[in-house]
Design an enzyme around this catalytic site. Structure first.
Site, PDB file in Angstrom:
ATOM      1  N   ASP A  28       1.019  -3.364  -1.090  1.00 52.21           N
ATOM      2  CA  ASP A  28       0.507  -2.523  -0.001  1.00 52.21           C
ATOM      3  C   ASP A  28       0.541  -3.267   1.334  1.00 52.21           C
ATOM      4  OD1 ASP A  28      -0.506  -0.212   1.088  1.00 52.21           O
ATOM      5  OD2 ASP A  28      -2.575  -0.569   0.463  1.00 52.21           O
ATOM      6  N   ARG A  84      -3.750  -6.633  -5.559  1.00 52.96           N
ATOM      7  CA  ARG A  84      -3.451  -5.671  -4.503  1.00 52.96           C
ATOM      8  C   ARG A  84      -3.397  -6.435  -3.187  1.00 52.96           C
ATOM      9  NH1 ARG A  84      -4.803   0.608  -3.717  1.00 52.96           N
ATOM     10  NH2 ARG A  84      -3.719   0.888  -1.744  1.00 52.96           N
ATOM     11  N   TRP A 144       4.543  11.289  -2.252  1.00 55.17           N
ATOM     12  CA  TRP A 144       5.344  12.443  -1.826  1.00 55.17           C
ATOM     13  C   TRP A 144       4.714  13.119  -0.622  1.00 55.17           C
ATOM     14  CZ3 TRP A 144      10.050  12.614  -3.671  1.00 55.17           C
ATOM     15  CH2 TRP A 144      10.318  12.123  -4.951  1.00 55.17           C
ATOM     16  N   GLU A 161      -8.273  -8.695 -14.665  1.00 59.01           N
ATOM     17  CA  GLU A 161      -8.936  -9.375 -13.552  1.00 59.01           C
ATOM     18  C   GLU A 161      -8.292  -8.851 -12.276  1.00 59.01           C
ATOM     19  OE1 GLU A 161     -11.471 -11.431 -13.611  1.00 59.01           O
ATOM     20  OE2 GLU A 161     -11.582 -11.307 -15.799  1.00 59.01           O
ATOM     21  N   ARG A 210      -8.753  -0.605  -3.864  1.00 62.07           N
ATOM     22  CA  ARG A 210      -8.569   0.701  -4.524  1.00 62.07           C
ATOM     23  C   ARG A 210      -7.533   0.563  -5.622  1.00 62.07           C
ATOM     24  NH1 ARG A 210      -8.453   2.355   0.515  1.00 62.07           N
ATOM     25  NH2 ARG A 210      -6.214   2.383   0.817  1.00 62.07           N
ATOM     26  N   ARG A 255       7.512   2.069  10.589  1.00 62.09           N
ATOM     27  CA  ARG A 255       6.983   1.730   9.269  1.00 62.09           C
ATOM     28  C   ARG A 255       8.060   1.243   8.295  1.00 62.09           C
ATOM     29  NH1 ARG A 255       2.300   3.451   7.458  1.00 62.09           N
ATOM     30  NH2 ARG A 255       3.205   3.716   5.396  1.00 62.09           N
ATOM     31  N   HIS A 262       8.907  -1.685   5.008  1.00 63.87           N
ATOM     32  CA  HIS A 262       9.424  -1.478   3.651  1.00 63.87           C
ATOM     33  C   HIS A 262      10.641  -2.385   3.411  1.00 63.87           C
ATOM     34  CE1 HIS A 262       6.627   1.700   3.202  1.00 63.87           C
ATOM     35  NE2 HIS A 262       7.290   2.621   3.882  1.00 63.87           N
ATOM     36  N   LEU A 309      12.187 -12.141 -18.021  1.00 67.76           N
ATOM     37  CA  LEU A 309      11.105 -11.366 -17.404  1.00 67.76           C
ATOM     38  C   LEU A 309      11.280  -9.868 -17.668  1.00 67.76           C
ATOM     39  CD1 LEU A 309       8.644 -11.368 -15.384  1.00 67.76           C
ATOM     40  CD2 LEU A 309      10.332 -10.872 -13.604  1.00 67.76           C
ATOM     41  N   SER A 313       4.136   6.053  -5.569  1.00 70.87           N
ATOM     42  CA  SER A 313       3.158   6.794  -6.371  1.00 70.87           C
ATOM     43  C   SER A 313       3.428   8.292  -6.302  1.00 70.87           C
ATOM     44  CB  SER A 313       1.736   6.507  -5.863  1.00 70.87           C
ATOM     45  OG  SER A 313       1.517   7.174  -4.633  1.00 70.87           O
ATOM     46  N   GLU A 364       1.432  10.297  -5.317  1.00 68.70           N
ATOM     47  CA  GLU A 364       0.808  10.736  -4.068  1.00 68.70           C
ATOM     48  C   GLU A 364       1.679  10.408  -2.854  1.00 68.70           C
ATOM     49  OE1 GLU A 364      -0.885   9.102  -6.541  1.00 68.70           O
ATOM     50  OE2 GLU A 364      -1.695  11.048  -7.179  1.00 68.70           O
TER      51      GLU A 364
HETATM   52  C1  IPE Z   1      -0.394   2.594  -3.321  1.00 64.47           C
HETATM   53  O1  IPE Z   1      -0.344   2.381  -1.957  1.00 64.47           O
HETATM   54  C2  IPE Z   1       0.950   3.003  -3.847  1.00 64.47           C
HETATM   55  C3  IPE Z   1       1.979   1.977  -3.818  1.00 64.47           C
HETATM   56  C4  IPE Z   1       1.822   0.722  -3.455  1.00 64.47           C
HETATM   57  C5  IPE Z   1       3.279   2.404  -4.241  1.00 64.47           C
HETATM   58  P1  IPE Z   1      -0.737   3.539  -0.917  1.00 64.47           P
HETATM   59  O2  IPE Z   1      -0.682   2.913   0.428  1.00 64.47           O
HETATM   60  O3  IPE Z   1       0.103   4.724  -1.156  1.00 64.47           O
HETATM   61  O4  IPE Z   1      -2.235   3.874  -1.349  1.00 64.47           O
HETATM   62  P2  IPE Z   1      -3.432   4.506  -0.518  1.00 64.47           P
HETATM   63  O5  IPE Z   1      -2.940   5.784   0.041  1.00 64.47           O
HETATM   64  O6  IPE Z   1      -3.783   3.541   0.552  1.00 64.47           O
HETATM   65  O7  IPE Z   1      -4.528   4.668  -1.518  1.00 64.47           O
HETATM   66  C1  IPE Z   2       3.117   0.052   0.630  1.00 68.82           C
HETATM   67  O1  IPE Z   2       2.977  -0.045   2.017  1.00 68.82           O
HETATM   68  C2  IPE Z   2       4.440   0.647   0.241  1.00 68.82           C
HETATM   69  C3  IPE Z   2       4.354   1.965  -0.378  1.00 68.82           C
HETATM   70  C4  IPE Z   2       3.266   2.624  -0.651  1.00 68.82           C
HETATM   71  C5  IPE Z   2       5.614   2.605  -0.727  1.00 68.82           C
HETATM   72  P1  IPE Z   2       2.408   1.175   2.859  1.00 68.82           P
HETATM   73  O2  IPE Z   2       3.563   1.989   3.318  1.00 68.82           O
HETATM   74  O3  IPE Z   2       1.370   1.885   2.108  1.00 68.82           O
HETATM   75  O4  IPE Z   2       1.776   0.392   4.097  1.00 68.82           O
HETATM   76  P2  IPE Z   2       0.398   0.685   4.816  1.00 68.82           P
HETATM   77  O5  IPE Z   2      -0.652   0.745   3.760  1.00 68.82           O
HETATM   78  O6  IPE Z   2       0.553   1.997   5.532  1.00 68.82           O
HETATM   79  O7  IPE Z   2       0.214  -0.471   5.737  1.00 68.82           O
HETATM   80 MG    MG Z   3      -0.652   1.666   1.934  1.00 72.20          MG
END
Ligand code: IPE
Ligand code: IPE
Ligand code: MG
Length: 246
Positions: free
Chosen positions: A26, A189, A75, A208, A195, A39, A43, A137, A71, A73
């Site tokens: 994240d 995380r 989408w 853990e 979360r 953004r 990535h 791995l 995830s 979500e």
């Molecule tokens: C969780 O990160 C999903 C992935 C790392 C693929 P998100 O950034 O989507 O999660 P929320 O929305 O902060 O909970």
């Molecule tokens: C995690 O980074 C990557 C995916 C969820 C695909 P984010 O894109 O969620 O980055 P933030 O949380 O907005 O910084």
């Molecule tokens: Mg995020």
């Protein structure tokens, strides 16, 4: 073993490494925002972290690594960002697959196939097929993954079993996407968020949890070493009272 992996060895007990590490990658968007970039730049840079974490886990002899990449979500994100993430997976596999294969990495996918464009599925399937006999791995990419969805799929599979065995934790575990894998010992995380975001809800029962403040694109060998050392400080009790080390 690469020089960067050697650098994190001091202070690590190689006999007590986690058997399975799961990572919620994240903070890509925030990494980019801090630099005044779109953004998707986060990535793209995050892909380099993926490469280095895979290599380091392999060199340390950690048997299983699961990376949360997309995830159910996710989408909800803008179409352009989704498309970028889909293409990034293809690009990653195109560029890295042969190298990963040489390293003995076996790739699996955890998640549903619906909504994923055909060209992405083709790339994933190719990676799974090419690496299916590898014993190094075991790399699981959680892509279009949702923990609740996985649980519902498992319930659906269970009610369709003929004959239907008694419902035990073992029987149920084998119906999950992670059927053949041990549960994660360590959940990481990044980006300082506390979360689960619908990740491995069943499998993380006794993991853990280590939250790193570092944003994913900055999470490399050194940061992995830090979370592994933090893991080794923990006393795992599994509900008992005595010190139990896996
Ligand atoms: C969780 O990160 C999903 C992935 C790392 C693929 P998100 O950034 O989507 O999660 P929320 O929305 O902060 O909970
Ligand atoms: C995690 O980074 C990557 C995916 C969820 C695909 P984010 O894109 O969620 O980055 P933030 O949380 O907005 O910084
Ligand atoms: Mg995020």
């Amino acid at each position: 073993m690469s020089r960067k992996t050697k650098l994190i060895l001091p202070g690590l007990d190689r006999q007590r490494l986690p058997r399975h590490v799961a990572i919620i990658m994240d903070g890509n968007g925030r990494w980019a925002k801090r630099r005044g970039r779109p953004r998707v730049a986060g990535h793209r840079e995050g892909m380099n972290s993926v490469r280095s974490v895979i290599r380091t886990c392999g060199e340390l002899g950690i048997p299983h690594l699961t990376l949360y990449a997309f995830s159910t979500e996710n989408w909800r994100r803008p179409v352009r960002e989704i498309r970028f993430l889909m293409n990034l997976l293809i690009e990653f596999l195109n560029r890295e697959l042969d190298e990963l294969h040489c390293q003995g990495v076996r790739i699996r996918m955890l998640g549903g196939r619906e909504r994923i464009p055909a060209r992405v599925l083709a790339s994933i399937d190719q990676a799974i097929t090419q690496t299916r006999r590898n014993r190094g791995l075991q790399l699981n990419l959680a892509f279009n993954y949702g923990g609740r969805r996985e649980l519902l799929d498992a319930v659906g599979a269970y009610v369709n079993l003929r004959p239907r065995p008694a419902l035990t934790e073992e029987v149920f575990s084998r119906l999950l996407y992670t059927a053949e894998l041990p549960d994660p010992d360590l959940l990481v995380r990044t980006s300082g968020e506390y979360r689960l975001s619908n990740f491995l809800l069943w499998q993380l029962a006794y993991a853990e949890i280590v939250v790193s403040p570092v944003l994913w694109p900055d999470f490399r060998e050194r940061e992995l070493g830090q979370v592994l050392r933090e893991y080794q400080k923990r006393e795992r009790r599994f509900g008992g009272v005595k010190s139990v080390h896996a």
